[in-house]
Write a protein that holds these residues in place. Structure first.
Motif, mmCIF file in Angstrom:
data_model
loop_
_atom_site.group_PDB
_atom_site.id
_atom_site.type_symbol
_atom_site.label_atom_id
_atom_site.label_comp_id
_atom_site.label_asym_id
_atom_site.label_seq_id
_atom_site.Cartn_x
_atom_site.Cartn_y
_atom_site.Cartn_z
ATOM 1 N N THR A 245 -2.291 59.185 -75.362
ATOM 2 C CA THR A 245 -2.145 60.612 -75.040
ATOM 3 C C THR A 245 -1.219 61.290 -76.051
ATOM 4 N N PHE A 246 -0.149 60.611 -76.437
ATOM 5 C CA PHE A 246 0.737 61.174 -77.477
ATOM 6 C C PHE A 246 -0.059 61.393 -78.764
ATOM 7 N N ARG A 247 -0.878 60.392 -79.141
ATOM 8 C CA ARG A 247 -1.642 60.528 -80.401
ATOM 9 C C ARG A 247 -2.620 61.691 -80.296
ATOM 10 N N ASP A 248 -3.268 61.815 -79.141
ATOM 11 C CA ASP A 248 -4.249 62.905 -78.948
ATOM 12 C C ASP A 248 -3.585 64.271 -79.084
ATOM 13 N N VAL A 249 -2.477 64.464 -78.394
ATOM 14 C CA VAL A 249 -1.869 65.799 -78.426
ATOM 15 C C VAL A 249 -1.259 66.100 -79.799
ATOM 16 N N CYS A 250 -0.971 65.059 -80.566
ATOM 17 C CA CYS A 250 -0.418 65.262 -81.927
ATOM 18 C C CYS A 250 -1.520 65.248 -82.988
ATOM 19 N N ASP A 251 -2.794 65.088 -82.578
ATOM 20 C CA ASP A 251 -3.907 64.964 -83.536
ATOM 21 C C ASP A 251 -3.637 63.867 -84.560
ATOM 22 N N MET A 252 -3.149 62.751 -84.103
ATOM 23 C CA MET A 252 -2.836 61.636 -85.009
ATOM 24 C C MET A 252 -3.835 60.503 -84.735
ATOM 25 N N PRO A 253 -4.777 60.247 -85.660
ATOM 26 C CA PRO A 253 -5.817 59.265 -85.365
ATOM 27 C C PRO A 253 -5.309 57.828 -85.344
#
Ligand SMILES: NC(=O)c1ccc[n+]([C@@H]2O[C@H](COP(=O)([O-])OP(=O)(O)OC[C@H]3O[C@@H](n4cnc5c(N)ncnc54)[C@H](OP(=O)(O)O)[C@@H]3O)[C@@H](O)[C@H]2O)c1
Length: 315
Positions: A245-253
């Protein structure tokens, strides 16, 4: 004017609560070892956090006393840190209890910090307030449980008959303040290090800082509530889901995972304890929803999006 006293109010949760209650027209008095002149209109009063002194007068006629004192647990548990972690909590709680017991007009309610870490490591159903106290199987020792139980025992033992007492078993509070876990996780994620920690199956309980403050306000207002109350969102998730979820909200693949041995080494250099990350904490509140409280941020994604948006506003 309604007045709230916050011991240890200079830290992350204290600042969040101070802002919350100032906005609602309360006067705030902070008990701190290093008083300053805060710009926000709160008053800071000196105390030593373990003996009753002039500061005790501040409790007369206050609407509530909230105790948030505690040396941070985010450190290596060597002898000196263990002593500071334990003593700062137990002695401040005792001093506040003694001060309340000699008040002419004692505060009607005393909220003392505690922790959701008090519950046993579990992958089973979430613990509510009736959950089992305890440890994780492969732990080196039971220090954090000893601290949490000594902290609550001290609260319970203090003879404050005219004052309702609440032990707030808070989960990890996510907020924009620098002492919160949220900015740290954000930085890790943005550096591509936001992968699962350990095997990623351990549960993480959390609460948005706004819900934490609203829950405290609720507990002050609801005379029928006393004793132990968990302050945790209704949806704990696994560490792997949290990091996704952190990666998703930060747009970090990408997000490199950290295995258990990497966490052991990393924790040593970061001067913290791997247990803080590896223990499975699956905790919810039964008493808050039963009394009518609703969480504004029940799901992590909403909470992170909100915190990220508010952080961007301040950048
Ligand atoms: N943040 C969370 O997610 C979370 C979750 C569950 C429980 N809690 C508990 O809630 C409490 C507040 O958390 P927080 O994140 O706001 O902590 P924090 O930012 O570290 O603030 C704690 C405050 O305690 C005082 N303090 C620190 N070390 C002390 C010592 N050795 N002796 C006396 N006072 C000391 C400090 O006040 P002065 O330096 O001004 O005196 C400090 O501002 C803590 O007890 C914590 O364990 C926090």
């Amino acid at each position: 004017m309604k007045r709230i006293v916050i011991a240890g109010g200079s830290g992350f949760l204290g600042r969040a609560l101070t802002a919350h209650f100032l906005e609602r027209g309360y006067a705030i008095t902070i008990l701190t070892r290093s008083p300053k002149m805060p710009a926000n209109g709160a008053r800071e009063i000196a105390w030593d956090a373990h003996t009753v002194g002039d500061w005790a007068r501040e409790l007369e006629g206050a609407k509530a006393i909230i105790n948030l004192v505690g040396r941070s647990v985010n450190c290596r548990y060597h002898e000196r840190n263990r002593r500071l972690i334990m003593e700062s909590r137990v002695r401040s709680t005792r001093a506040i209890g003694e001060a309340i017991s000699v008040c002419k007009t004692p505060p009607p309610v005393w909220l003392n910090a505690s922790t959701a870490t008090i519950y046993r490591h579990t992958f089973g159903p979430a613990w509510d307030e009736s959950g089992e106290i305890g440890w994780m199987p492969e732990a080196r020792d039971e220090f954090s449980i000893e601290v949490a139980t000594a902290w609550e025992r001290t609260l319970n033992e203090m003879p404050t008959s005219g004052t309702r007492k609440i032990a707030m078993r808070a989960a990890m509070v996510l907020g924009t303040g620098e002492n919160s876990v949220f900015p740290v996780m954000l930085r890790l994620t943005r550096f591509g290090l936001g992968g699962a920690m350990g095997n990623g199956k351990q549960f993480v309980s959390w609460v948005h800082e706004m819900d934490f403050c609203r829950a405290v306000e609720w507990l002050i207002a609801h005379d029928e509530l006393s004793g132990t109350v968990n302050i945790a969102s209704p949806n704990p998730i696994t560490n792997a889901e949290m990091m996704r979820t952190f990666r998703d909200v930060c747009d970090m693949p990408i997000g490199l995972p950290a295995t258990k041995w990497m966490l052991e080494i990393g924790a040593f250099f970061l001067r913290t304890e791997p247990e803080l990350i590896i223990k499975s904490r699956r905790v919810i509140s039964r008493r808050l929803p039963e009394s009518g409280f609703t969480f504004r941020f029940p799901f992590l994604r909403q909470a992170l999006e909100d915190l990220l948006a508010r952080r961007r506003l301040n950048e």
